[in-house]
Scaffold this active site. Structure first.
Site, PDB file in Angstrom:
ATOM      1  N   THR A   1       0.832  -1.201   0.000  1.00 12.72           N
ATOM      2  CA  THR A   1       0.000   0.000   0.000  1.00 12.72           C
ATOM      3  C   THR A   1       0.871   1.257   0.000  1.00 12.72           C
ATOM      4  OG1 THR A   1      -1.841  -1.059   1.103  1.00 12.72           O
ATOM      5  CG2 THR A   1      -1.585   1.269   1.534  1.00 12.72           C
TER       6      THR A   1
ATOM      7  N   ARG B   1     -14.208  -7.798   0.077  1.00 16.00           N
ATOM      8  CA  ARG B   1     -13.431  -7.405   1.266  1.00 16.00           C
ATOM      9  C   ARG B   1     -12.862  -5.984   1.112  1.00 16.00           C
ATOM     10  NH1 ARG B   1      -7.986  -5.589   2.401  1.00 16.00           N
ATOM     11  NH2 ARG B   1      -7.443  -6.258   4.485  1.00 16.00           N
TER      12      ARG B   1
ATOM     13  N   GLY C   1     -10.315  -3.223   3.221  1.00 18.30           N
ATOM     14  CA  GLY C   1      -9.360  -3.139   4.333  1.00 18.30           C
ATOM     15  C   GLY C   1      -9.467  -1.825   5.083  1.00 18.30           C
ATOM     16  N   ASP C   2      -8.393  -1.476   5.754  1.00 14.92           N
ATOM     17  CA  ASP C   2      -8.381  -0.275   6.598  1.00 14.92           C
ATOM     18  C   ASP C   2      -8.143   1.013   5.816  1.00 14.92           C
ATOM     19  OD1 ASP C   2      -5.772  -1.377   6.036  1.00 14.92           O
ATOM     20  OD2 ASP C   2      -4.945   0.120   7.408  1.00 14.92           O
TER      21      ASP C   2
ATOM     22  N   THR D   1      -0.194   1.056   6.884  1.00 17.24           N
ATOM     23  CA  THR D   1      -0.064  -0.068   5.950  1.00 17.24           C
ATOM     24  C   THR D   1       0.138  -1.348   6.751  1.00 17.24           C
ATOM     25  OG1 THR D   1       1.224  -1.075   4.178  1.00 17.24           O
ATOM     26  CG2 THR D   1       2.427   0.405   5.664  1.00 17.24           C
ATOM     27  N   GLY D   2      -0.472  -2.423   6.290  1.00 15.14           N
ATOM     28  CA  GLY D   2      -0.361  -3.688   7.003  1.00 15.14           C
ATOM     29  C   GLY D   2      -1.633  -4.483   6.818  1.00 15.14           C
TER      30      GLY D   2
HETATM   31  N1  ASP Z   1      -3.741  -2.233   4.609  1.00 16.01           N
HETATM   32  C1  ASP Z   1      -4.027  -2.789   3.311  1.00 16.01           C
HETATM   33  C2  ASP Z   1      -5.276  -3.620   3.392  1.00 16.01           C
HETATM   34  O1  ASP Z   1      -5.418  -4.387   4.321  1.00 16.01           O
HETATM   35  C3  ASP Z   1      -2.921  -3.624   2.761  1.00 16.01           C
HETATM   36  C4  ASP Z   1      -1.554  -2.987   2.732  1.00 16.01           C
HETATM   37  O2  ASP Z   1      -1.233  -2.152   3.599  1.00 16.01           O
HETATM   38  O3  ASP Z   1      -0.778  -3.319   1.843  1.00 16.01           O
HETATM   39  O4  ASP Z   1      -6.076  -3.557   2.477  1.00 16.01           O
END
Ligand code: ASP
Length: 348
Positions: free
Chosen positions: A213, A241, A243-244, A264-265
């Protein structure tokens, strides 16, 4: 007399309690700006990037930092700088955002993005868009041109069209290595992070992982901070789905009174803890400085739930924190003194 006294006390109480969101630049901050970006975190040590590959990542981070910094140096706003830096990373196939985004289980690229303006708490976000070259620009349009905050899928794309943002062919987002990652993830029947080794994962040999991300936080010369995040999410994600990253408070948050944050995570971990807003809350209520607030949320609470990832954060004085629980986070910054730093792993 008693009423007058009560009114004065009430006024003083409110003046103390309400944090000054639009506080003017203090004298020593006049003309100063700062910016930080990330291109994802992950357990990178064993990724064995070649020196050439490392150089490509560093160059891409450098180019994005330069785009954002030159806007800030010319008096542009933090929102403009965040959009420009993220657009640059979205256009680079190395990162999991825009071109180069990971594939869903069904073979699509479902893109999420959010942006927030710390001056007024305005924000905009999109989730699951497939035909928009730069989702961060659409998120900004949502923030500035709609009465809503989070738009999804076809509805978001319809709004884009109304705003004059052209749809592009979905084939634009295709990259061979992401396609191969999807095939491997399907084979393993796992929802995967965006980088993985070719070999099958096992308990002894877990897959390498990198969340790719992208994000940016910035302080402009007017004293305002902003944050933005853009992603393709997780390889092999299904059922729509989200994400955050596009969730205000989880992956993205900005408030002049505290800080601007981009995460990111593994999104589910960040949603559980509402990481970005929790960092701001630790600054506001526990009166922690930005580094301590980030450490208390990312290095303690996130770690406690075995959360993987990190964040970048900035405050109105241009202090920057970039904590991560993984072995690396692709990141870069330009501080208020003009010093530029770019790093991939824990130490460099
Ligand atoms: N945080 C992002 C998600 O869960 C993924 C990422 O940080 O690469 O969609």
């Amino acid at each position: 007399m008693k009423t007058l006294l009560s009114l004065i006390l009430l006024f003083l109480f409110c003046a103390c309690e309400t944090p000054e969101r639009k506080s003017p630049q203090s004298e020593n901050m006049k003309g100063k700006f700062a910016i930080a970006i990330h291109g994802g975190a992950g357990n990178l040590v064993k990724m064995k990037l070649t020196p050439e590959e490392e150089e490509s990542y560093k160059q891409a981070l450098d180019a994005a930092l330069n785009k954002g910094s030159s806007i800030l140096a010319n008096g542009g706003t933090s929102v403009e700088a965040v959009e420009a830096a993220i657009t640059s990373l979205e256009d680079c196939p190395l990162f999991n955002a825009g071109k180069g985004a990971v594939f869903t289980h069904d073979g699509h690229n479902d893109l999420d993005a959010a942006i927030m303006n710390g001056e007024n708490l305005e924000c905009g976000a999109v989730a699951g868009v497939r035909r928009i070259k730069n989702p961060i620009s659409l998120a900004r349009k949502v923030m500035e041109k709609s009465e809503f905050i989070l738009l999804q899928s076809e509805g978001a794309e319809e709004f884009a069209k109304e705003q004059g943002i052209e749809w592009i062919d979905t084939s634009y987002f295709f990259t061979q290595h992401r396609w191969e990652q999807l095939q491997e993830a399907i084979e393993d029947d796992k929802t995967e992070l965006d980088h993985s080794e070719k070999k099958k994962a096992s308990v002894d040999k877990p897959r390498e992982e990198k969340f790719g991300t992208v994000g940016c936080v910035a302080l402009d010369v007017h004293g305002n901070i902003a944050a933005g995040t853009s992603t393709g999410g997780l390889t092999n994600k299904r059922y729509g789905r989200i994400g955050d990253s596009p969730l205000i408070g989880s992956g993205t948050y900005a408030d002049n009174a505290t800080c601007a944050v981009s995460c990111t995570g593994k999104g589910e971990d960040f949603i559980r803890l509402n990481v970005a807003h929790d960092i701001a809350s630790m600054m506001r209520y526990a009166e922690l400085d930005i580094q301590s607030a980030c450490d208390s949320v990312v290095m303690k609470k996130l770690k406690d739930i075995k959360g993987r990832g990190g964040c970048i954060a900035i405050d109105q004085q241009g202090n920057i924190a970039m904590p991560f629980t993984t072995t690396g986070m692709f990141r870069g910054s330009v501080g208020i003194n003009g010093e530029k730093k770019i790093a991939l792993y824990e130490d460099k």
